[in-house]
Enzyme design. Structure first.
Site, mmCIF file in Angstrom:
data_model
loop_
_atom_site.group_PDB
_atom_site.id
_atom_site.type_symbol
_atom_site.label_atom_id
_atom_site.label_comp_id
_atom_site.label_asym_id
_atom_site.label_seq_id
_atom_site.Cartn_x
_atom_site.Cartn_y
_atom_site.Cartn_z
ATOM 1 N N LYS A 11 15.065 -0.733 5.450
ATOM 2 C CA LYS A 11 15.822 0.530 5.474
ATOM 3 C C LYS A 11 15.347 1.402 6.637
ATOM 4 O O LYS A 11 14.240 1.229 7.164
ATOM 5 C CB LYS A 11 15.660 1.304 4.169
ATOM 6 N N ASP A 136 9.752 3.691 -3.290
ATOM 7 C CA ASP A 136 10.924 3.199 -2.543
ATOM 8 C C ASP A 136 11.583 1.990 -3.209
ATOM 9 O O ASP A 136 12.665 1.562 -2.796
ATOM 10 C CB ASP A 136 10.515 2.774 -1.119
HETATM 11 P P1 ATP Z 1 7.428 2.497 3.640
HETATM 12 O O1 ATP Z 1 8.588 2.693 4.571
HETATM 13 O O2 ATP Z 1 7.856 2.193 2.205
HETATM 14 O O3 ATP Z 1 6.367 3.537 3.765
HETATM 15 P P2 ATP Z 1 6.225 0.712 5.475
HETATM 16 O O4 ATP Z 1 7.326 0.053 6.205
HETATM 17 O O5 ATP Z 1 5.564 1.882 6.146
HETATM 18 O O6 ATP Z 1 6.740 1.134 4.034
HETATM 19 P P3 ATP Z 1 5.178 -1.742 4.586
HETATM 20 O O7 ATP Z 1 5.601 -2.745 5.619
HETATM 21 O O8 ATP Z 1 5.905 -1.729 3.301
HETATM 22 O O9 ATP Z 1 5.112 -0.284 5.198
HETATM 23 O O10 ATP Z 1 3.639 -2.010 4.340
HETATM 24 C C1 ATP Z 1 2.781 -1.084 3.794
HETATM 25 C C2 ATP Z 1 1.522 -1.823 3.390
HETATM 26 O O11 ATP Z 1 1.842 -2.586 2.230
HETATM 27 C C3 ATP Z 1 1.063 -2.802 4.448
HETATM 28 O O12 ATP Z 1 0.058 -2.260 5.232
HETATM 29 C C4 ATP Z 1 0.581 -3.985 3.662
HETATM 30 O O13 ATP Z 1 -0.815 -4.012 3.637
HETATM 31 C C5 ATP Z 1 1.072 -3.788 2.226
HETATM 32 N N1 ATP Z 1 1.927 -4.900 1.735
HETATM 33 C C6 ATP Z 1 1.778 -5.523 0.565
HETATM 34 N N2 ATP Z 1 2.696 -6.479 0.402
HETATM 35 C C7 ATP Z 1 3.476 -6.484 1.475
HETATM 36 C C8 ATP Z 1 4.601 -7.257 1.875
HETATM 37 N N3 ATP Z 1 5.118 -8.236 1.120
HETATM 38 N N4 ATP Z 1 5.158 -6.967 3.064
HETATM 39 C C9 ATP Z 1 4.654 -5.960 3.826
HETATM 40 N N5 ATP Z 1 3.589 -5.234 3.506
HETATM 41 C C10 ATP Z 1 2.987 -5.471 2.344
#
Ligand code: ATP
Length: 287
Positions: A11, A136
């Protein structure tokens, strides 16, 4: 059913406002969420017991800390499932990028367990379980265009936004969501994005009205700390983007273009200046 394959979509936030803070540290938000055409590919296979995950990315946390593991294990506990699941993940969504990559994988795991074990749970039931793992996740289960309020879990589906070309660029920096929100708390927020104006623009299908109201209060923290975010935004606008914004807590930046040629021009300049190793030309995806 013994196998289940699913695309877990990323998203962006067309608008992100923070309206308060709860005593437990959670922030109250008002966000316009939009699914985009960048997705992880997940394959689930029913097994006798346990949860096993193989991923093609070394960037992800180990099994038990992976959100896929947590989601599958939550379903096992909540519904007394003794069987297991083997998961293989092709990670395409940039990690820790503000694109809900982890949450969307968790949402996919909830759907997969529901299908593989024939639980017949409704979207709402999956959302109620999912929010325990992340604010989320209820949105990721829904997808498309939606307003998210509360801590992100109170959702109002919105009509699809008009089609456009989307350029997404993730610079090579890692931003901690927790740090960004913490730093935001130490500032007064000087101006809030016009979320209500954006909702009206979405309801009347007015792309200019949408691109003219893109806003994210978290940019206040990150653009100052990481100037590359501001540089990518400016460059997208110079190349004709109708609007450009950081998504979530960053550092990913997106630009909305009317034509592919504008997006391609911005893409080649971002690459030329080596501003972002992960780039995508894509589009909005409806629920
Ligand atoms: P948001 O937009 O919800 O804040 P984000 O894009 O900033 O999310 P994510 O890629 O969801 O961040 O990752 C956040 C943390 O979640 C990562 O640093 C990672 O350590 C952990 N994580 C656990 N499982 C997963 C997964 N399947 N894919 C990505 N990250 C994961």
């Amino acid at each position: 059913m013994d196998n289940y394959e699913i695309r877990a979509y990323a998203k962006i936030n067309l608008s992100l406002d923070v309206t308060g803070r709860l005593e437990n540290g959670y922030h109250l938000v008002k966000m316009v969420m939009q699914t985009v055409g960048i997705f992880d590919e997940l394959r689930f296979e029913k097994t006798k017991d346990g949860i096993a995950i193989t991923a093609d990315s070394g960037e992800l946390p180990g099994e038990q800390d992976n959100l896929i593991y947590k989601a599958a294990s939550l379903m096992k506990e909540a519904y007394g499932i003794s069987g297991g699941v083997k998961v293989s993940l092709k990670k395409n969504i940039p990690v820790a990028a503000g694109m809900a990559g982890g949450s969307t994988d968790a949402a996919a795991a909830l759907k997969a367990m529901n299908e593989l074990y024939g639980l017949g749970l409704s979207l709402r039931e999956l959302q109620e379980l999912g929010v325990k793992l992340g604010a989320d996740i209820p949105y990721c289960l829904l997808g498309g265009t939606a307003l998210a309020e509360g801590i992100g879990e109170i959702l109002t589906p919105l009509p699809p936004v008009p089609g456009a070309v989307l350029l997404v660029a993730k610079p090579a920096i890692n931003v901690s969501t927790r740090d960004v929100y913490q730093e935001l708390d130490s500032h007064a927020i000087p101006s809030h994005p016009d979320v209500d104006g954006m909702l009206s623009a979405i309801r009347r299908g007015d792309l200019e009205g949408i691109t003219g109201r893109l806003g994210n209060v978290l940019e206040m923290v990150t653009v100052e700390r990481y100037p590359v975010i501001g540089r990518i935004k400016s460059l997208m606008l110079e190349c004709g983007a109708k609007g450009s914004l950081m998504s979530g807590s960053g550092p990913t930046v997106f630009g909305i273009f009317e034509t592919a040629s504008g997006a391609e021009k911005a893409l080649s300049r971002i690459r030329g200046y080596d501003l972002a190793p992960q780039t995508f030309v894509t589009e909005f995806v409806n629920a």
